[in-house]
Scaffold this active site. Structure first.
Site, PDB file in Angstrom:
ATOM      1  N   ASN A   9       0.867  -1.185   0.000  1.00  0.00           N
ATOM      2  CA  ASN A   9       0.000   0.000   0.000  1.00  0.00           C
ATOM      3  C   ASN A   9       0.901   1.232   0.000  1.00  0.00           C
ATOM      4  OD1 ASN A   9      -1.855   2.022   0.413  1.00  0.00           O
ATOM      5  ND2 ASN A   9      -2.362   1.409   2.518  1.00  0.00           N
ATOM      6  N   TRP A  10       1.017   1.888  -1.147  1.00  0.00           N
ATOM      7  CA  TRP A  10       1.931   3.024  -1.277  1.00  0.00           C
ATOM      8  C   TRP A  10       1.354   4.305  -0.688  1.00  0.00           C
ATOM      9  CZ3 TRP A  10       4.074   2.393  -7.004  1.00  0.00           C
ATOM     10  CH2 TRP A  10       4.747   1.163  -7.083  1.00  0.00           C
ATOM     11  N   LYS A  11       0.133   4.255  -0.226  1.00  0.00           N
ATOM     12  CA  LYS A  11      -0.530   5.406   0.398  1.00  0.00           C
ATOM     13  C   LYS A  11      -0.354   6.662  -0.480  1.00  0.00           C
ATOM     14  CE  LYS A  11      -0.175   3.243   4.893  1.00  0.00           C
ATOM     15  NZ  LYS A  11      -0.121   3.403   6.334  1.00  0.00           N
ATOM     16  N   HIS A  97      -9.518   0.923   4.980  1.00  0.00           N
ATOM     17  CA  HIS A  97      -8.246   1.094   5.690  1.00  0.00           C
ATOM     18  C   HIS A  97      -8.471   2.012   6.898  1.00  0.00           C
ATOM     19  CE1 HIS A  97      -4.132   2.351   6.555  1.00  0.00           C
ATOM     20  NE2 HIS A  97      -3.747   1.248   5.937  1.00  0.00           N
ATOM     21  N   GLU A  99      -6.903   4.442   8.010  1.00  0.00           N
ATOM     22  CA  GLU A  99      -6.759   5.882   7.741  1.00  0.00           C
ATOM     23  C   GLU A  99      -8.007   6.439   7.059  1.00  0.00           C
ATOM     24  OE1 GLU A  99      -3.106   5.486   5.635  1.00  0.00           O
ATOM     25  OE2 GLU A  99      -2.024   5.057   7.483  1.00  0.00           O
ATOM     26  N   GLU A 169      -5.397  -5.136  10.658  1.00  0.00           N
ATOM     27  CA  GLU A 169      -4.384  -4.108  10.899  1.00  0.00           C
ATOM     28  C   GLU A 169      -4.652  -3.447  12.243  1.00  0.00           C
ATOM     29  OE1 GLU A 169      -4.619  -1.002   7.991  1.00  0.00           O
ATOM     30  OE2 GLU A 169      -6.689  -0.603   8.525  1.00  0.00           O
ATOM     31  N   GLY A 175       2.553   2.445  11.063  1.00  0.00           N
ATOM     32  CA  GLY A 175       3.425   3.603  10.934  1.00  0.00           C
ATOM     33  C   GLY A 175       4.035   4.071  12.231  1.00  0.00           C
ATOM     34  N   SER A 215       3.390  -2.128  10.370  1.00  0.00           N
ATOM     35  CA  SER A 215       4.855  -2.119  10.524  1.00  0.00           C
ATOM     36  C   SER A 215       5.482  -3.459  10.145  1.00  0.00           C
ATOM     37  CB  SER A 215       5.242  -1.711  11.952  1.00  0.00           C
ATOM     38  OG  SER A 215       4.833  -0.374  12.209  1.00  0.00           O
TER      39      SER A 215
END
Length: 257
Positions: A9-11, A97, A99, A169, A175, A215
Site C-alpha cells: 500500500n503506497w498510500k 483502511h 486511515e 491491521e 506507521g 509495521s
C-alpha cells in the site's frame, strides 16, 4: 491450502515517475520469484495506476487501488468508481483502511457498499479491520473486529466471500514502528477465522486469506508468516523501497507451513 498474498500500500507517496521507477525495480528484483506460491499486489496512488499497469504488463505482479466509490458514475467530485479502476488495470482494491476510517469518515456501511461495488466489477476487495490503541487497552479488540466483520460483510454471500481478502491491521501498529507479536497477530487472525466460520461455515472460512498489516518489515515477516492463520501481509512504509518490499515478498514465499 491458502496462497500467500503480499500487497504494497503506497498510500499518498510517489509521483508518477517515482511510481514507474519503483514498479520497474520490483519487476527486476522479483523476476525469479515463484508466483505459484505468492500473489504480489502493488497499490499506488490513483494518478499512477495506468502507468504502473503498463510496467506490470506481462508480469505476474498484480495491481490494486487504495479506495473505490460505490457508484459507477455521476456528480461525485473526487471519487473513482470500480468501472474506472477496472479500466485502469486493477485486480484488487483496498477498502476500509484505518486511515480512511479515521480521517475520511469511512463506516461499516460505506465499507459494505464499496465491497459490493468492487465485486460487481470483478475487483477483489482487501477489507481492512482492526482496533486502535485505546480499544486494545480497553480489552475491546475482539469487539471491534467483530463489529467490522459482521457489519462490513452484510449481505455478502458465500461465493463472494471467497473472493475477499481480510486484512487485520491493529491501528496502534501502523506507521508507529510497533508491531504486534506473532502471537498477538495469530490470536486476532484466529478470532477472525472463527467468526467467518460461524457466518459462512468451516469450508469457506478455511479458504479466506487473512493478511496482517502494521509495521511489517523484512525482519518480522518470517515470524508472522509462520503463524497458522496469517496468510500474508498488507505492507505500508516498507513497500516504498525496492529492497525492503522484494525482501518481504521473497521471505514470505519461502515460509513453509
Amino acid at each position: 491450502m491458502r496462497k500467500t498474498i503480499i500487497a504494497g500500500n503506497w498510500k499518498m507517496y510517489k509521483t508518477i515517475n517515482e511510481s514507474i521507477n519503483l514498479a520497474n525495480g520490483l519487476k527486476r528484483e522479483l523476476f525469479k520469484l515463484d508466483f505459484a506460491k505468492v500473489d504480489v499486489v502493488l497499490c499506488p496512488v490513483f494518478t499512477a495506476l495506468n502507468e504502473v499497469a503498463e510496467v506490470l504488463n506481462e508480469t505476474d505482479i498484480q495491481l490494486g487501488a487504495q479506495d473505490i466509490y460505490w457508484q459507477d458514475e455521476g456528480a461525485f467530485t473526487g471519487e473513482v468508481s470500480g468501472l474506472m479502476l477496472k479500466d485502469a488495470g486493477c485486480q484488487y482494491v483496498i477498502i476500509g483502511h484505518s486511515e480512511r476510517r479515521q480521517f475520511f469518515g469511512e463506516t461499516n456501511e460505506t465499507v459494505n457498499k464499496k465491497i459490493k461495488a468492487s465485486l460487481k466489477h470483478g475487483l477483489a476487495p482487501i477489507v481492512c479491520v482492526g482496533e486502535n490503541l485505546q480499544e486494545r487497552e480497553s480489552n475491546n479488540t475482539f469487539k471491534v473486529i467483530k463489529d467490522h466483520i459482521e457489519n462490513g460483510l452484510v449481505d455478502i454471500n458465500v461465493d463472494d466471500m471467497l473472493k475477499i481478502v481480510i486484512a487485520y491491521e491493529p491501528v496502534w501498529a501502523i506507521g508507529t514502528g510497533k508491531t504486534a507479536t506473532g502471537q498477538q497477530a495469530q490470536e486476532a487472525h484466529k478470532f477472525i477465522r472463527d467468526l467467518l466460520k460461524k457466518i459462512y461455515g468451516e469450508e469457506v472460512a478455511s479458504q479466506v486469506r487473512i493478511q496482517y498489516g502494521g509495521s511489517v518489515k523484512p525482519e518480522n515477516i518470517v515470524e508472522l508468516m509462520g503463524k497458522p492463520d496469517v496468510d500474508g501481509a498488507l505492507v505500508g512504509g516498507a513497500s516504498l523501497k525496492t529492497d525492503s518490499f522484494s525482501s518481504i515478498v521473497t521471505k514470505a514465499s519461502e515460509v513453509v507451513k
